[in-house]
Design a protein around this motif. Structure first.
Motif, mmCIF file in Angstrom:
data_model
loop_
_atom_site.group_PDB
_atom_site.id
_atom_site.type_symbol
_atom_site.label_atom_id
_atom_site.label_comp_id
_atom_site.label_asym_id
_atom_site.label_seq_id
_atom_site.Cartn_x
_atom_site.Cartn_y
_atom_site.Cartn_z
ATOM 1 N N GLY A 36 28.185 32.374 47.310
ATOM 2 C CA GLY A 36 27.089 32.693 48.215
ATOM 3 C C GLY A 36 27.401 33.975 48.968
ATOM 4 N N LYS A 37 27.418 33.896 50.295
ATOM 5 C CA LYS A 37 27.711 35.076 51.113
ATOM 6 C C LYS A 37 29.208 35.271 51.339
ATOM 7 C CE LYS A 37 23.320 35.001 53.633
ATOM 8 N NZ LYS A 37 22.684 34.949 54.988
ATOM 9 N N LYS A 38 30.006 34.287 50.932
ATOM 10 C CA LYS A 38 31.446 34.370 51.146
ATOM 11 C C LYS A 38 32.128 35.011 49.949
ATOM 12 C CE LYS A 38 35.584 31.636 52.101
ATOM 13 N NZ LYS A 38 36.144 30.277 52.294
ATOM 14 N N THR A 39 32.944 36.014 50.218
ATOM 15 C CA THR A 39 33.688 36.695 49.168
ATOM 16 C C THR A 39 35.076 36.085 49.047
ATOM 17 O OG1 THR A 39 32.499 38.763 49.537
ATOM 18 C CG2 THR A 39 34.594 38.908 48.375
ATOM 19 N N ALA A 40 35.400 35.575 47.863
ATOM 20 C CA ALA A 40 36.703 34.955 47.630
ATOM 21 C C ALA A 40 37.697 35.935 47.037
ATOM 22 C CB ALA A 40 36.546 33.744 46.714
ATOM 23 N N LEU A 41 37.233 36.814 46.136
ATOM 24 C CA LEU A 41 38.080 37.842 45.515
ATOM 25 C C LEU A 41 37.383 39.178 45.626
ATOM 26 C CD1 LEU A 41 39.105 35.942 42.231
ATOM 27 C CD2 LEU A 41 40.482 36.185 44.313
ATOM 28 N N ARG A 42 38.151 40.196 45.974
ATOM 29 C CA ARG A 42 37.594 41.525 46.191
ATOM 30 C C ARG A 42 38.323 42.557 45.343
ATOM 31 N NH1 ARG A 42 35.203 41.623 51.658
ATOM 32 N NH2 ARG A 42 35.621 39.626 52.683
ATOM 33 N N ASP A 43 37.716 42.983 44.270
ATOM 34 C CA ASP A 43 38.220 44.101 43.482
ATOM 35 C C ASP A 43 39.683 43.900 43.072
ATOM 36 O OD1 ASP A 43 37.631 46.525 42.226
ATOM 37 O OD2 ASP A 43 38.549 47.687 43.832
ATOM 38 N N VAL A 44 39.990 42.730 42.519
ATOM 39 C CA VAL A 44 41.357 42.374 42.143
ATOM 40 C C VAL A 44 41.704 42.982 40.784
ATOM 41 C CG1 VAL A 44 42.842 40.449 41.445
ATOM 42 C CG2 VAL A 44 41.404 40.254 43.487
ATOM 43 N N SER A 45 42.812 43.703 40.734
ATOM 44 C CA SER A 45 43.322 44.271 39.486
ATOM 45 C C SER A 45 44.802 43.910 39.359
ATOM 46 C CB SER A 45 43.145 45.791 39.454
ATOM 47 O OG SER A 45 41.774 46.144 39.443
ATOM 48 N N ILE A 46 45.135 43.116 38.345
ATOM 49 C CA ILE A 46 46.516 42.685 38.126
ATOM 50 C C ILE A 46 46.779 42.570 36.626
ATOM 51 C CG2 ILE A 46 46.791 41.402 40.294
ATOM 52 C CD1 ILE A 46 46.249 38.830 38.620
ATOM 53 N N THR A 47 48.047 42.575 36.252
ATOM 54 C CA THR A 47 48.456 42.263 34.891
ATOM 55 C C THR A 47 49.667 41.339 34.950
ATOM 56 O OG1 THR A 47 49.911 44.203 34.730
ATOM 57 C CG2 THR A 47 47.634 44.452 33.941
ATOM 58 N N VAL A 48 49.764 40.452 33.965
ATOM 59 C CA VAL A 48 50.939 39.577 33.819
ATOM 60 C C VAL A 48 51.436 39.732 32.397
ATOM 61 C CG1 VAL A 48 51.793 37.218 33.805
ATOM 62 C CG2 VAL A 48 50.165 37.934 35.570
ATOM 63 N N PRO A 49 52.592 40.381 32.200
ATOM 64 C CA PRO A 49 53.157 40.527 30.849
ATOM 65 C C PRO A 49 53.717 39.203 30.347
ATOM 66 C CG PRO A 49 54.064 42.135 32.419
ATOM 67 C CD PRO A 49 53.375 41.082 33.213
ATOM 68 N N LYS A 50 54.073 39.177 29.091
ATOM 69 C CA LYS A 50 54.709 37.976 28.539
ATOM 70 C C LYS A 50 56.145 37.872 29.038
ATOM 71 C CE LYS A 50 56.123 40.247 24.219
ATOM 72 N NZ LYS A 50 56.014 40.206 22.736
ATOM 73 N N GLY A 51 56.638 36.656 29.083
ATOM 74 C CA GLY A 51 58.025 36.414 29.474
ATOM 75 C C GLY A 51 58.311 36.564 30.948
ATOM 76 N N ARG A 52 57.296 36.346 31.805
ATOM 77 C CA ARG A 52 57.488 36.522 33.242
ATOM 78 C C ARG A 52 57.211 35.221 33.989
ATOM 79 N NH1 ARG A 52 60.239 41.047 33.489
ATOM 80 N NH2 ARG A 52 59.522 41.558 35.608
ATOM 81 N N VAL A 53 57.835 35.081 35.148
ATOM 82 C CA VAL A 53 57.557 33.979 36.070
ATOM 83 C C VAL A 53 57.020 34.624 37.342
ATOM 84 C CG1 VAL A 53 58.482 32.006 37.330
ATOM 85 C CG2 VAL A 53 59.420 32.597 35.087
ATOM 86 N N VAL A 54 55.730 34.454 37.581
ATOM 87 C CA VAL A 54 55.031 35.209 38.626
ATOM 88 C C VAL A 54 54.627 34.274 39.757
ATOM 89 C CG1 VAL A 54 53.101 36.755 39.134
ATOM 90 C CG2 VAL A 54 54.142 36.756 36.848
ATOM 91 N N GLY A 55 54.992 34.629 40.969
ATOM 92 C CA GLY A 55 54.576 33.882 42.145
ATOM 93 C C GLY A 55 53.290 34.449 42.701
ATOM 94 N N LEU A 56 52.327 33.584 42.977
ATOM 95 C CA LEU A 56 51.062 33.981 43.587
ATOM 96 C C LEU A 56 51.068 33.472 45.023
ATOM 97 C CD1 LEU A 56 48.226 35.249 43.286
ATOM 98 C CD2 LEU A 56 47.419 32.994 42.535
ATOM 99 N N LEU A 57 51.139 34.390 45.976
ATOM 100 C CA LEU A 57 51.303 34.038 47.383
ATOM 101 C C LEU A 57 50.086 34.468 48.188
ATOM 102 C CD1 LEU A 57 54.984 35.283 47.879
ATOM 103 C CD2 LEU A 57 54.194 33.118 46.902
ATOM 104 N N GLY A 58 49.791 33.691 49.219
ATOM 105 C CA GLY A 58 48.680 34.031 50.105
ATOM 106 C C GLY A 58 48.468 32.905 51.090
ATOM 107 N N HIS A 59 47.940 33.255 52.273
ATOM 108 C CA HIS A 59 47.599 32.230 53.248
ATOM 109 C C HIS A 59 46.449 31.383 52.722
ATOM 110 C CE1 HIS A 59 50.209 33.933 56.310
ATOM 111 N NE2 HIS A 59 49.680 35.119 56.119
ATOM 112 N N ASN A 60 46.197 30.246 53.355
ATOM 113 C CA ASN A 60 45.040 29.430 52.998
ATOM 114 C C ASN A 60 43.771 30.268 53.107
ATOM 115 O OD1 ASN A 60 46.597 27.131 52.587
ATOM 116 N ND2 ASN A 60 46.385 26.428 54.692
ATOM 117 N N GLY A 61 42.946 30.224 52.055
ATOM 118 C CA GLY A 61 41.711 31.005 52.064
ATOM 119 C C GLY A 61 41.867 32.419 51.565
ATOM 120 N N ALA A 62 43.065 32.778 51.090
ATOM 121 C CA ALA A 62 43.293 34.150 50.624
ATOM 122 C C ALA A 62 42.708 34.411 49.247
ATOM 123 C CB ALA A 62 44.796 34.464 50.609
#
Length: 290
Positions: A15-41
């Motif tokens: 609706g009027k709430k934006t959850a993701l804003r212009d996100v650009s990321i890549t995850v290569p193979k063979g990686r262990v990636v942590g996704l961090l953020g406060h609640n609601g991030a």
């Protein structure tokens, strides 16, 4: 395929709430990636988009596929444990193994049984009689028995005690990560997973605050531990964050500070918690200060 996840200018609105804003990321193979953020991030929104549960604006490819339109094909090579994951309480473990074999063509019952031997869970156990930690390990054993290329975990150890969390992550790293597969883990227990990670993505109010390998953190960020007498000079160099560490003050900089400032302190390794505090804002704290 070098990148298992590729997102370019991805946005998501409720609706009027934006959850993701212009996100650009890549995850290569063979990686262990942590996704961090406060609640609601935006962590859960991003993970739902990656597994095809939420359509997005922008270009999103997971294992070379568009998640929202190729979800059935995608889920044969992707494993997902959401933050509200539950196993049916009425079922026995052996019944879930049978069910997984019918639902997932790349599931190995033999592999699941081998993984369960690392735990105290028996195939005859009913889920409703297992502790939270045992349920989490059972869930991981079932998911890790799928011959997938990517695993996405949204707060997989939420509510577990320290020993259960340690056992969960040991099984994940020892039994699933093989240098080709990748794992994306959303968690609030930053200190516990830091040693497991190869990369980190930090979200702040739907935007990417930082996406970097842990190796590059050491090259890019400089933390200087210094005496109170150097506080004024450090502050004048505009650090990202100043905090107390082992009785002394540490100033954290993005890039190398001026030489005269560097000479006033001892360089120490910044932790992910330090960087997280420096680069993101806590909405709950901001509301209290308003």
């Amino acid at each position: 395929m070098n990148h298992l996840i590729e997102a370019r200018n991805v946005s998501l609105n409720y609706g009027k709430k934006t959850a993701l804003r212009d996100v650009s990321i890549t995850v290569p193979k063979g990686r262990v990636v942590g996704l961090l953020g406060h609640n609601g991030a935006g962590k859960t929104s991003l993970m739902k988009a990656l597994v095809g549960l939420q359509p997005v604006q922008g270009d999103l490819r997971v294992l070379g596929m568009a998640p929202s339109t190729q979800r059935q094909q995608l889920l044969t090579d992707l494993s997902y444990i959401p933050d509200v994951a539950v196993l049916p309480r009425w079922a026995c473990v052996h019944e879930l193994i049978t069910l997984m074999g019918r639902l997932q063509p790349k599931f190995s019952a033999e592999r699941a049984r081998a993984l369960l031997k690392r735990t105290s869970v028996q195939e005859s156990d009913k889920i409703k009689r297992l502790s939270k930690g045992m349920v989490a390990q059972t869930h991981l054993a079932l998911i890790a028995a799928v011959d997938a290329r990517l695993m996405i975990l949204d707060e997989p150890t939420l509510g577990l005690d320290v020993i259960s969390r340690k056992g969960f992550y040991e099984m994940l790293i020892d039994e699933w990560c093989d240098g080709e597969r990748s794992v994306l883990i959303s968690t609030h227990q930053v200190e516990e997973v830091e040693a497991l990670l190869s990369d980190v993505i930090m979200l702040d109010e739907g935007r990417v605050a930082l996406a970097i390998s842990l190796e590059d953190i050491d090259r890019r960020f400089v933390a200087l531990n210094h005496d109170p007498a150097a506080a004024e000079a450090m502050a004048a160099a505009h650090p990202l964050l100043r905090y107390r560490d082992q009785g002394r003050t540490t100033s954290l900089f993005d890039g190398t500070p001026p030489e005269h400032v560097t000479s006033l302190g001892e360089r120490v390794r910044p932790s992910l918690v330090d960087l997280f505090m420096a680069l993101t804002r806590n909405p709950a704290l901001n509301q209290k200060q308003a």
